[in-house]
Design a protein around this motif. Structure first.
Motif, short mmCIF file in Angstrom:
data_model
loop_
_atom_site.label_atom_id
_atom_site.label_comp_id
_atom_site.label_asym_id
_atom_site.label_seq_id
_atom_site.Cartn_x
_atom_site.Cartn_y
_atom_site.Cartn_z
N UNK A 156 46.14 -15.74 37.02
CA UNK A 156 45.38 -16.58 35.91
C UNK A 156 46.61 -17.54 35.30
N UNK A 157 46.86 -18.27 36.20
CA UNK A 157 48.07 -19.21 35.64
C UNK A 157 47.81 -20.15 34.92
N UNK A 158 46.49 -20.62 34.52
CA UNK A 158 46.20 -21.58 33.43
C UNK A 158 46.21 -21.36 32.14
N UNK A 159 46.74 -22.58 31.32
CA UNK A 159 46.45 -22.54 29.87
C UNK A 159 45.98 -23.80 29.63
N UNK A 160 45.06 -24.00 28.64
CA UNK A 160 44.50 -25.22 28.08
C UNK A 160 44.84 -25.54 26.80
N UNK A 209 30.95 -33.03 20.89
CA UNK A 209 30.60 -31.63 21.75
C UNK A 209 31.55 -30.54 20.84
N UNK A 210 30.63 -29.59 20.74
CA UNK A 210 31.29 -28.60 19.30
C UNK A 210 32.19 -27.65 20.14
N UNK A 211 32.97 -27.17 19.03
CA UNK A 211 34.07 -26.07 19.46
C UNK A 211 33.42 -24.99 20.46
N UNK A 212 32.38 -24.77 19.83
CA UNK A 212 31.66 -23.35 20.65
C UNK A 212 31.37 -23.77 21.87
N UNK A 213 30.81 -24.96 22.13
CA UNK A 213 30.43 -25.23 23.47
C UNK A 213 31.52 -25.14 24.42
N UNK A 214 32.71 -25.75 24.12
CA UNK A 214 34.10 -25.69 24.88
C UNK A 214 34.45 -24.28 25.00
N UNK A 215 34.27 -23.56 24.10
CA UNK A 215 34.79 -22.11 24.09
C UNK A 215 33.95 -21.54 25.12
N UNK A 216 32.69 -21.63 25.12
CA UNK A 216 31.76 -21.09 25.96
C UNK A 216 31.93 -21.58 27.54
N UNK A 217 32.59 -22.74 27.80
CA UNK A 217 32.87 -23.48 29.12
C UNK A 217 34.00 -22.74 29.85
N UNK A 218 34.85 -22.47 28.79
CA UNK A 218 36.40 -21.70 29.02
C UNK A 218 35.80 -20.40 29.38
N UNK A 219 35.06 -19.59 28.77
CA UNK A 219 34.68 -18.58 28.85
C UNK A 219 34.15 -18.06 30.36
N UNK A 220 33.48 -19.12 30.76
CA UNK A 220 33.14 -19.10 32.08
C UNK A 220 34.03 -19.30 33.12
N UNK A 221 34.83 -20.47 32.90
CA UNK A 221 35.76 -20.76 33.76
C UNK A 221 36.85 -19.70 34.01
N UNK A 222 37.10 -18.91 32.87
CA UNK A 222 38.44 -18.00 33.23
C UNK A 222 37.70 -17.13 34.24
N UNK A 223 36.42 -17.04 34.67
CA UNK A 223 36.32 -16.09 35.89
C UNK A 223 36.49 -16.49 37.18
N UNK A 224 37.34 -17.69 37.28
CA UNK A 224 37.70 -18.11 38.53
C UNK A 224 38.90 -17.36 39.14
N UNK A 225 38.45 -17.26 40.65
CA UNK A 225 39.74 -16.44 41.17
C UNK A 225 41.14 -16.93 40.93
#
Ligand code: FMN
Length: 223
Positions: free
Chosen positions: A43-47, A21-37
């Motif tokens: 935004x207490x998360x760090x990964x 799985x490419x780094x870009x793919x994971x970045x994109x997933x994180x870029x989506x997940x960061x819109x969680x309320x």
């Protein structure tokens, strides 16, 4: 796919293909997940995302730690509350029974069950591991908000044809991970997430867990 479809489709996958799985793919997933309320938009998360040699290094360290201490490190809190009561206890037991049955492991075969548990610490063969890190100062609320992020991440992955397994099991080597990632004292690893492509041939991925019906957990008033 609609969110509702994705919610129904997502399952915990415990056997992955050896497909990167490419780094870009994971970045994109994180870029989506960061819109969680999150409450107050804290935004207490760090990964921490590991793949390749970084993934192998974590696996290696966890193996050494678990060899030294097969019961796992003491941890700051139990993964499940001690003396888990009904109906939670039976649900947990059922899930375990169903999973081990699919894997052809009997209740008595403690060694095989232990081996299956150990697969957690290889991300079940997934090429990417995501560690969720939280500040120890955070309270119950922020921990829940972290969960929102994780579910968003899992659903976004699902939409991309990827699969996940959230992994609290990593708490068994929390101290080791803390040292390995050189985290500051105030931070701790909460949970791992294995990410990759599901192995469609693996029996364990046939597990479909049940859920209690709405009537079992919801109360409606004033309708
Ligand atoms: C926060 C969290 C941590 C979990 N930790 C583990 C784990 O360490 N190992 C594992 O095999 N499954 C783990 N699971 C998966 C659960 O067992 C699974 O979500 C549950 O049985 C429901 O099944 P489903 O995800 O397939 O719907 C975890 C799930 C969550 C939400």
């Amino acid at each position: 796919m609609s969110v509702i479809d994705l919610l129904h489709k997502r399952i915990s996958v415990r056997a992955f293909l050896d497909k990167p799985v490419t780094e870009q793919t994971v970045r994109d997933l994180l870029d989506t997940a960061r819109w969680s309320p999150s409450g107050g938009n804290v935004q207490p998360w760090k990964v921490i995302v590991v793949s390749g040699a970084a993934r192998d290094a974590v696996i290696q360290e966890a193996a050494v730690a678990l060899q030294r201490n097969p019961q796992g490190e003491a941890g700051e809190y139990p993964i499940y509350p001690s003396g888990l009561q009904e109906p939670y206890r039976s649900r947990r037991a059922q899930m375990g029974e169903d999973m081990y049955a699919l894997m052809g492991i009997s209740r008595e075969d403690k060694a095989a069950r232990m081996q299956a548990l150990q697969r957690n610490f290889q991300f079940f063969g997934a090429p990417v591991g995501v560690f969720m890190v939280i500040d120890r100062a955070m309270g119950h609320g922020q921990w829940a908000h972290m969960g929102m992020f994780m579910q968003s991440f899992a659903l976004a992955a699902e939409e991309q044809g990827l699969a996940t397994c959230m992994q609290e099991a990593w708490a068994m080597v929390r101290d080791t991970l803390h040292a390995h990632f050189q985290l500051p004292a105030e931070e701790m690893v909460y949970c791992g997430i294995a990410l990759g492509y599901a192995d469609p041939e693996a029996a364990v991925n046939g597990l479909r867990t049940a859920r209690a019906p709405v009537e079992a957990f919801a109360e409606f008033r004033g309708f």
